[in-house]
Design a protein around this motif. Sequence first.
Motif, short mmCIF file in Angstrom:
data_model
loop_
_atom_site.label_atom_id
_atom_site.label_comp_id
_atom_site.label_asym_id
_atom_site.label_seq_id
_atom_site.Cartn_x
_atom_site.Cartn_y
_atom_site.Cartn_z
N PHE A 165 44.07 44.59 35.87
CA PHE A 165 42.68 44.34 35.54
C PHE A 165 42.17 45.55 34.78
N GLU A 212 31.89 44.23 33.99
CA GLU A 212 32.59 43.85 35.21
C GLU A 212 34.09 44.00 35.02
N GLU A 264 37.71 42.87 34.72
CA GLU A 264 38.25 41.62 34.19
C GLU A 264 39.77 41.59 34.28
N PHE A 265 40.27 40.39 34.45
CA PHE A 265 41.71 40.16 34.50
C PHE A 265 42.32 40.41 33.12
N THR A 267 44.90 37.16 29.68
CA THR A 267 43.60 36.80 29.15
C THR A 267 43.74 36.61 27.65
N SER A 289 46.72 35.19 40.42
CA SER A 289 45.37 34.67 40.19
C SER A 289 44.70 35.49 39.11
N THR A 290 43.77 34.85 38.40
CA THR A 290 43.00 35.58 37.40
C THR A 290 41.71 36.16 38.00
N THR A 291 41.45 35.86 39.26
CA THR A 291 40.29 36.42 39.94
C THR A 291 40.73 37.67 40.69
N PRO A 292 39.77 38.53 41.07
CA PRO A 292 40.14 39.77 41.78
C PRO A 292 40.53 39.55 43.24
N ALA A 293 41.16 38.42 43.55
CA ALA A 293 41.54 38.11 44.93
C ALA A 293 42.88 38.73 45.29
N TYR A 294 42.98 40.02 45.14
CA TYR A 294 44.21 40.74 45.45
C TYR A 294 43.97 41.67 46.63
#
Length: 121
Positions: free
Chosen positions: A37, A44, A46-47, A61, A103-108
Amino acid sequence: QVQLVESGGGLAQAGGSLRLSCAASTRTMRTNAMAWFRQAPGKEREFVAGINRSGGSTLYTDSVKGRFTISRDNAKETVLLQMNSLKPEDTAVYYCAAGVRLSTTPAYNYWGQGTQVTVSS
């Protein structure tokens, strides 16, 4: 506790290249999807790019497709981000992340401290 350490950031000219590396402190990288990211000042996080556990699937992206390449070496517990044809808009702090699924969201679950990339025009 997994610790991720990024390296390879720095200053590059537009059109140049940099290679970022992310190393894990324990033998857990092979069980995690990995991603990069970035966060520019005032924006913000971003991925940028991600790779699944086996390395058989990658995501990017749109703004970096064709310029950046993510890869992993599970034996060395390392994930790389090769960045070519750099643009000033690529300037940001780049973060390595590890998680259960790609995932492309910050769900790490785990994050590195970040490494600064600055591209001059």
